[in-house]
Design a protein around this motif. Structure first.
Motif, PDB file in Angstrom:
ATOM      1  N   ALA A 292       0.849  -1.201   0.000  1.00 59.65           N
ATOM      2  CA  ALA A 292       0.000   0.000   0.000  1.00 59.65           C
ATOM      3  C   ALA A 292       0.879   1.244   0.000  1.00 59.65           C
ATOM      4  O   ALA A 292       1.019   1.943   1.003  1.00 59.65           O
ATOM      5  N   GLN A 293       1.477   1.521  -1.142  1.00 60.75           N
ATOM      6  CA  GLN A 293       2.480   2.575  -1.234  1.00 60.75           C
ATOM      7  C   GLN A 293       1.896   3.947  -0.911  1.00 60.75           C
ATOM      8  O   GLN A 293       2.538   4.763  -0.261  1.00 60.75           O
ATOM      9  N   ALA A 294       0.661   4.173  -1.336  1.00 62.87           N
ATOM     10  CA  ALA A 294       0.062   5.493  -1.111  1.00 62.87           C
ATOM     11  C   ALA A 294      -0.059   5.780   0.379  1.00 62.87           C
ATOM     12  O   ALA A 294       0.144   6.917   0.817  1.00 62.87           O
ATOM     13  N   LEU A 295      -0.360   4.749   1.168  1.00 60.87           N
ATOM     14  CA  LEU A 295      -0.481   4.963   2.611  1.00 60.87           C
ATOM     15  C   LEU A 295       0.884   5.284   3.214  1.00 60.87           C
ATOM     16  O   LEU A 295       1.022   6.204   4.021  1.00 60.87           O
ATOM     17  N   TYR A 296       1.900   4.513   2.812  1.00 61.12           N
ATOM     18  CA  TYR A 296       3.229   4.737   3.384  1.00 61.12           C
ATOM     19  C   TYR A 296       3.769   6.103   2.971  1.00 61.12           C
ATOM     20  O   TYR A 296       4.518   6.732   3.720  1.00 61.12           O
ATOM     21  N   ASP A 297       3.382   6.549   1.768  1.00 57.28           N
ATOM     22  CA  ASP A 297       3.857   7.854   1.324  1.00 57.28           C
ATOM     23  C   ASP A 297       3.127   8.981   2.044  1.00 57.28           C
ATOM     24  O   ASP A 297       3.684  10.050   2.264  1.00 57.28           O
ATOM     25  N   HIS A 298       1.885   8.748   2.393  1.00 54.99           N
ATOM     26  CA  HIS A 298       1.062   9.842   2.907  1.00 54.99           C
ATOM     27  C   HIS A 298       1.253  10.049   4.403  1.00 54.99           C
ATOM     28  O   HIS A 298       1.290  11.174   4.877  1.00 54.99           O
ATOM     29  N   PHE A 299       1.380   8.939   5.138  1.00 52.45           N
ATOM     30  CA  PHE A 299       1.435   9.040   6.600  1.00 52.45           C
ATOM     31  C   PHE A 299       2.872   8.959   7.084  1.00 52.45           C
ATOM     32  O   PHE A 299       3.708   8.331   6.419  1.00 52.45           O
ATOM     33  N   PRO A 300       3.204   9.513   8.245  1.00 52.51           N
ATOM     34  CA  PRO A 300       2.317  10.279   9.117  1.00 52.51           C
ATOM     35  C   PRO A 300       2.109  11.679   8.562  1.00 52.51           C
ATOM     36  O   PRO A 300       2.999  12.223   7.923  1.00 52.51           O
ATOM     37  N   VAL A 301       0.958  12.209   8.803  1.00 48.85           N
ATOM     38  CA  VAL A 301       0.652  13.526   8.271  1.00 48.85           C
ATOM     39  C   VAL A 301       0.188  14.408   9.429  1.00 48.85           C
ATOM     40  O   VAL A 301      -0.621  13.999  10.260  1.00 48.85           O
ATOM     41  N   ALA A 302       0.775  15.580   9.500  1.00 42.82           N
ATOM     42  CA  ALA A 302       0.413  16.507  10.573  1.00 42.82           C
ATOM     43  C   ALA A 302      -1.008  17.013  10.361  1.00 42.82           C
ATOM     44  O   ALA A 302      -1.417  17.258   9.229  1.00 42.82           O
ATOM     45  N   SER A 303      -1.753  17.118  11.439  1.00 47.76           N
ATOM     46  CA  SER A 303      -3.128  17.601  11.316  1.00 47.76           C
ATOM     47  C   SER A 303      -3.102  19.091  11.086  1.00 47.76           C
ATOM     48  O   SER A 303      -2.232  19.785  11.603  1.00 47.76           O
ATOM     49  N   PRO A 304      -4.056  19.592  10.317  1.00 44.99           N
ATOM     50  CA  PRO A 304      -4.168  21.046  10.192  1.00 44.99           C
ATOM     51  C   PRO A 304      -4.457  21.650  11.562  1.00 44.99           C
ATOM     52  O   PRO A 304      -5.027  20.988  12.435  1.00 44.99           O
ATOM     53  N   GLY A 305      -4.044  22.880  11.735  1.00 42.65           N
ATOM     54  CA  GLY A 305      -4.063  23.541  13.040  1.00 42.65           C
ATOM     55  C   GLY A 305      -5.320  23.327  13.868  1.00 42.65           C
ATOM     56  O   GLY A 305      -5.238  22.937  15.031  1.00 42.65           O
ATOM     57  N   GLU A 306      -6.485  23.494  13.225  1.00 42.06           N
ATOM     58  CA  GLU A 306      -7.697  23.493  14.051  1.00 42.06           C
ATOM     59  C   GLU A 306      -8.044  22.107  14.599  1.00 42.06           C
ATOM     60  O   GLU A 306      -8.778  21.992  15.570  1.00 42.06           O
ATOM     61  N   VAL A 307      -7.526  21.035  13.962  1.00 45.56           N
ATOM     62  CA  VAL A 307      -7.880  19.705  14.463  1.00 45.56           C
ATOM     63  C   VAL A 307      -6.674  19.004  15.103  1.00 45.56           C
ATOM     64  O   VAL A 307      -6.745  17.846  15.432  1.00 45.56           O
ATOM     65  N   ALA A 308      -5.582  19.735  15.288  1.00 47.08           N
ATOM     66  CA  ALA A 308      -4.373  19.101  15.821  1.00 47.08           C
ATOM     67  C   ALA A 308      -4.625  18.497  17.204  1.00 47.08           C
ATOM     68  O   ALA A 308      -3.999  17.514  17.580  1.00 47.08           O
ATOM     69  N   ASP A 309      -5.553  19.100  17.946  1.00 47.89           N
ATOM     70  CA  ASP A 309      -5.821  18.605  19.291  1.00 47.89           C
ATOM     71  C   ASP A 309      -6.927  17.552  19.318  1.00 47.89           C
ATOM     72  O   ASP A 309      -7.292  17.063  20.377  1.00 47.89           O
ATOM     73  N   HIS A 310      -7.480  17.242  18.158  1.00 46.38           N
ATOM     74  CA  HIS A 310      -8.634  16.338  18.168  1.00 46.38           C
ATOM     75  C   HIS A 310      -8.240  14.936  18.604  1.00 46.38           C
ATOM     76  O   HIS A 310      -7.167  14.445  18.271  1.00 46.38           O
ATOM     77  N   GLU A 311      -9.135  14.339  19.325  1.00 51.21           N
ATOM     78  CA  GLU A 311      -8.911  12.957  19.755  1.00 51.21           C
ATOM     79  C   GLU A 311      -9.274  12.021  18.601  1.00 51.21           C
ATOM     80  O   GLU A 311     -10.024  12.396  17.704  1.00 51.21           O
ATOM     81  N   PRO A 312      -8.763  10.799  18.640  1.00 51.43           N
ATOM     82  CA  PRO A 312      -9.170   9.833  17.619  1.00 51.43           C
ATOM     83  C   PRO A 312     -10.675   9.567  17.723  1.00 51.43           C
ATOM     84  O   PRO A 312     -11.203   9.451  18.826  1.00 51.43           O
ATOM     85  N   HIS A 313     -11.341   9.561  16.587  1.00 53.48           N
ATOM     86  CA  HIS A 313     -12.721   9.047  16.595  1.00 53.48           C
ATOM     87  C   HIS A 313     -12.860   8.091  15.421  1.00 53.48           C
ATOM     88  O   HIS A 313     -12.971   8.482  14.267  1.00 53.48           O
ATOM     89  N   THR A 314     -12.794   6.834  15.746  1.00 56.02           N
ATOM     90  CA  THR A 314     -12.681   5.795  14.728  1.00 56.02           C
ATOM     91  C   THR A 314     -14.033   5.169  14.415  1.00 56.02           C
ATOM     92  O   THR A 314     -14.090   4.086  13.848  1.00 56.02           O
ATOM     93  N   ASP A 315     -15.121   5.841  14.792  1.00 57.02           N
ATOM     94  CA  ASP A 315     -16.439   5.212  14.668  1.00 57.02           C
ATOM     95  C   ASP A 315     -16.753   4.796  13.235  1.00 57.02           C
ATOM     96  O   ASP A 315     -17.252   3.710  12.985  1.00 57.02           O
TER      97      ASP A 315
END
Lengths: 631, 341
Positions: free
Chosen positions: A286-309
């Motif tokens: 899954a090359q696209a995943l390995y290339d994309h992550f980890p990715v910094a969250s944009p400022g407004e959601v940087a503090d957001h908790e995981p919500h995996t629902d």
């Protein structure tokens, strides 16, 4: 190569210093890349490599991680489901804490775990939850954490055989212990807990677990527990932690077979949306995943908790599809045994038995009154009669009776599944009877039965009496067999039953009930009842059959029958030339002509409609009857 | 007769049958003449495709292109006496190993003897796809994930065989109306299929499902559907030496490989083989095949086609569906992703 995340963990004021223990088995090249993601983010890492990994690959990994300060724990041979995995983790954790006494948190990951967000975001998250241990820890009595595996028995049975290599022995030995109710005691002071092996503990808690004075005793016990990596830390943390948050920061769900779900390139938007810190397992290609992550969250959601629902809902749906499947679907990879169907058919449907013999225009009438697609005799012996006399039914089903009879169940279920609306169809004892049990045991079936109605088409058929008698014997036998199915205790269908006498005496009762039961929306406009065939002469025919040795059965009360059929004779004479009934004429039998005391209630409001309502409620039907009256 | 004895006897019988099929394939290995043997290029985890072909030159470019894109690493072709230049074309492909034979197709168990030998010799330990040049595999997520993602997942699920039933595709209008140009996507022309017109029965001896139906049954076999061609196929198998295909790729021995369906109500993963048979090339082909009499059950199928073709058949009905993608097939219940999310 993923972009190294260089933001130091001290980007936020809280002093979180993260350590990582990583277990690797294969694909060490990938594991090295993942390890570098952690160290580049500022985390300390201790790696345990399975002793079975090829030496060349290990050397390559160490070369790739040169200069990162990675620590390597003593290599042990690891086998899935055994204590060796716990020992490997313990070794790595001990190594990490001894070499980096300033660590505040330790996270357990594997070489196949991909960090989705930068380490700095994880650290600031941990800083916001000072002193909290993130470890999924569910009491073993809470059935349902494991998917289709052992729960509490993991702690009380013995497992000397390998699950992967000696599966049969494993299963038999478990069954044997269950049978003889053998169990070994759980040490005092332990309350068995289960949970994901990917945890994140505070260094304080981890040190307490490592330094527990009774640890030799725990280790001895857990050595014999089944899949201890899912219970060792989860159980011990309950002894040592004061602040457990029972969830894992690693997104790792297991399917019904107990193997982790794998993520691919097309999951990228879902993984981004989940805001999870770490995900496993990622397909190596899954090359696209390995290339994309980890990715910094944009400022407004940087503090957001995981919500995996959303992601978890997708995985739950998949598990449901694998275990229960789509109701009413029979296909190349789902062919349920009888009574294991989880829904024999996809949707409710109506089976109108017998009434069609009595009311020739019934299908059109029901279609207008209920909105169902009414097929004619789908199970007729010579040809499938689809609605509107189509040669090709929904789903491109053929009207060939021979094709249908190869797999009648498949025919009916495909038809129901591929019809755009709910369907109903006419059924009679003249049709193929092979689906009787299937329909009777299907909760989706609504079966409306008029017994004895099969005699009516014979009345004016002009057939010689000998032929009538022979046919009647066969048809009646088929009907008795169908009724005995409906009388059995296994019936799940909704069945309503009337006999010939009752239907002729009060046709509005079963017909209204039919429309009422089959219509989803309340308050359908009243339609005039469909015209009934000429039933005069039923009783003499029945008597003649009886005298010829064939006792007619399930015709209802003969006295009622005699009364209602003889009384209609005059009305019939007037009614027969105009069978369409579009003029709003009362059905003959509804005219109270019976003897005093016979139950003929006053016609309901819908039973005496004006011609206007009849025409508006059923334009197609009036067009049809108009066409019929033209000659 | 006790039950265990019955099942034991069946086991012995099926084993004998399997060994017989395998034995005759090995015995006839000499009938295959290598034209281009590049099997040394096969890596330890290559995905292989096994194909028998005869005069399919028109179809081959698109066929190879399609499967290369899916991720087939090496093709093993048997050419049965072609005279349209397709042999030279195949021999020139870098990822194709080619054998040829002039033997009778029919006497070689409809080509399965040749394929069985190649599978025995080269397939062991690999994921092997056995298809005809007019069959195109579609599996869940095939638009975003290569074939290797599927085989890796099957490996991790300890599944050895993957079912893909045959889905007959046909054009709107007469079959001969639009000529098929070489290299084109056949499903631009034959874009339609029957969504739910399939009969399924279980074969007790081999344990496989026996699927019939579709446009061929509807148009040609309405009065004797038992003789309609079977549509169930198990084309993708992680091959091992003792395995053998029994009848085309409809079923295998040992019979555990045929248990590709769930009997407790759940759904297993499955795919589909889009069947590009009904193109403009079909009329000539069926006339030729009828002439040769080399097909199953004395070419009964082709005789029926030929009769039907006299008046240029049109399979299209208002209930036909136009093919879009695998999701559409899954919604219709023709394939399933199982729990492969």
């Amino acid at each position: 190569m993923p972009q190294p995340v260089t933001a130091p963990p001290s980007a936020r004021p809280a002093p979180v210093r993260l350590g990582v223990t990583m277990l690797c088995h294969d694909n060490l090249e990938l594991a090295a890349r993942m390890a570098r993601l952690w160290t580049d983010g500022g985390a300390r890492i201790a790696i345990h490599v399975d002793a079975k990994a090829p030496p060349g690959a290990v050397a390559g990994m160490q070369a790739a991680l040169d200069g990162t300060g990675a620590l390597y724990a003593r290599r042990r041979p690891c086998e899935w489901g055994t204590f060796s995995l716990v020992e490997a983790t313990l070794d790595a954790a001990r190594l990490l804490l001894d070499n980096h006494p300033d660590l505040t948190h330790v996270m357990a990951v594997s070489g196949a775990c991909l960090p989705l967000r930068p380490v700095s975001e994880l650290c600031s998250f941990l800083a916001r939850h000072q002193g909290r241990d993130f470890i999924e820890s569910v009491t073993a009595r809470d059935v349902g954490w494991t998917v289709g595996g052992l729960n509490e028995e993991r702690f009380t049975l013995r497992f000397p055989f390998s699950y992967r290599r000696q599966r049969r022995l494993f299963d038999r030995y478990v069954a044997l212990q269950r049978r003889f109710k053998v169990s070994r005691p759980i040490p005092r002071g332990l309350v068995p807990h289960l949970g994901s092996q990917w945890w994140c503990l505070t260094a304080e808690t981890l040190r307490a677990i490592l330094g527990d004075p009774r640890r030799p005793e725990w280790d001895r016990y857990f050595r014999r527990v089944w899949v201890p990596d899912e219970s060792y830390f989860q159980t011990l943390v309950r002894r040592h932690s004061i602040d457990v948050e029972s969830r894992s920061l690693t997104l790792a769900k297991f399917d019904t077979q107990g193997k982790p779900y794998v993520f691919y390139d097309d999951h990228l938007p879902l993984l981004v949306g989940s805001r999870a810190f770490v995900a496993r397992k990622i397909w190596p290609g899954a090359q696209a995943l390995y290339d994309h992550f980890p990715v910094a969250s944009p400022g407004e959601v940087a503090d957001h908790e995981p919500h995996t629902d959303r992601l978890e809902a997708l995985l739950d749906r998949a598990a449901d599809r694998r275990l229960r499947g789509r109701p009413g679907l029979y296909m190349q990879s789902r062919f349920p045994r009888k009574d294991a169907e989880n829904g024999k058919t996809a949707r409710p449907y109506a089976v109108i038995y017998g009434f069609g013999d009595l009311f020739p225009g019934l299908a059109e009438w029901l279609e207008a009154g209920t909105g169902l697609t009414m097929h004619r005799h789908l199970l007729a012996p010579d040809q499938v009669e689809f609605a509107q006399d189509e040669a090709i039914g929904p789903g491109a089903l053929s009207d060939s009776a021979a094709v249908r009879d190869l797999d009648p169940r498949g025919f009916l279920t495909s038809l129901i599944r591929s019809s755009p609306t709910e369907i109903g169809f006419l059924f009679s004892p003249r049709d193929r009877q092979s689906l009787n049990w299937f329909m009777a045991t299907d909760p989706n079936a609504r079966i409306h039965v008029a017994t004895g109605a099969w005699i009516v088409p014979m009345l004016n058929s002009g057939m010689p009496f000998d032929d009538i008698r022979r046919a009647a014997a066969l048809i009646q036998r088929a009907e008795i067999e169908f009724l005995s199915v409906l009388d059995s205790v296994w019936v799940k269908a909704r069945v309503s039953r009337f006999n010939l006498a009752d239907v002729i005496a009060q046709p509005q009762v079963p017909l209204r009930q039919m429309v009422h039961g089959l219509t989803a929306v309340e308050g359908t406009p009243g339609l005039p009842l469909p015209a009934m065939r000429n039933v005069a002469g039923v009783v003499p025919l029945l008597r003649r059959l009886a005298n010829a040795g064939l006792r007619p059965r399930r015709m209802g009360d003969l006295r009622t029958l005699r009364a209602v059929t003889s009384g209609t004779r005059d009305a019939q004479a007037a009614a027969v030339p105009m069978p369409g009934g579009a003029s709003g004429r009362c059905p003959p039998a509804a005219i109270p002509a019976g003897p005093p005391g016979s139950a003929c209630p006053p016609p309901g409001p819908a039973a005496v409609p004006t011609p206007a309502t009849a025409a508006t409620a059923s334009p197609r039907r009036s067009a049809r009857s108009a066409a019929r009256e033209r000659p | 007769m006790p039950r265990w004895w019955k099942s034991y006897r069946r086991k012995l019988r099926l084993r004998a049958r399997r060994q017989w099929y395998l034995g005759r394939a090995i015995r006839r290995r000499g009938r295959l003449t290598p034209v281009a043997d590049r099997t040394s290029a096969i890596g330890p985890d290559s995905i292989l495709a096994f194909v028998t072909q005869r005069n399919e030159g028109v179809r081959l470019p698109y066929f190879l292109d399609y499967y290369r894109r899916l991720g087939i690493d090496h093709f093993l072709f048997v050419d049965n006496d072609s005279d349209d230049g397709s042999r030279a074309y195949l021999a020139a492909q870098p990822d194709v190993s080619l054998w040829m034979t002039t033997d009778s197709y029919k006497a070689s168990r409809f080509g399965m003897d040749w394929i069985a030998w190649l599978l025995f010799r080269h397939g062991s330990g690999h994921w092997c796809l056995t298809v005809d040049p007019d069959e195109f595999l579609v599996y869940p997520h095939c638009d975003t994930r290569p074939l290797r993602a599927l085989t890796d997942w099957l490996d991790s699920s300890a599944v050895k065989s993957f079912p893909a039933m045959l889905l007959d595709m046909y054009p709107r209008g007469p079959v001969t109306a639009e000529p098929y140009p070489q290299g084109a996507n056949p499903f631009d022309i034959a874009a339609w299929f029957d969504p739910a017109n399939y009969t399924i029965r279980k074969n007790g001896l081999y344990g496989n499902l026996w699927i019939q139906g579709g446009p061929r049954t509807r148009a040609f076999f309405g009065d004797r559907p038992e003789q309609a061609p079977a549509l169930n196929k198990i084309p993708l198998v992680r091959w091992e030496r003792p395995f053998v295909y029994v009848s085309s790729t409809h079923m295998l021995l040992p019979r555990a490989l045929n248990m590709v369906y769930d009997e407790d109500g759940g759904e297993r993963a499955s795919g589909i083989l889009l069947h590009a048979k009904f193109l403009s090339t079909f009329v000539d082909k069926s006339a030729e095949e009828l002439q040769r009499g080399q097909h199953y059950a004395d070419g009964q199928e082709y005789r029926a086609y030929h009769r039907g073709l006299q008046d240029d058949p049109d399979f299209w009905t208002h209930q036909s569906q136009r093919f879009q993608n695998w999701r559409q097939l899954e919604d219709l219940g023709l394939i399933s992703r199982g729990n492969w999310v």
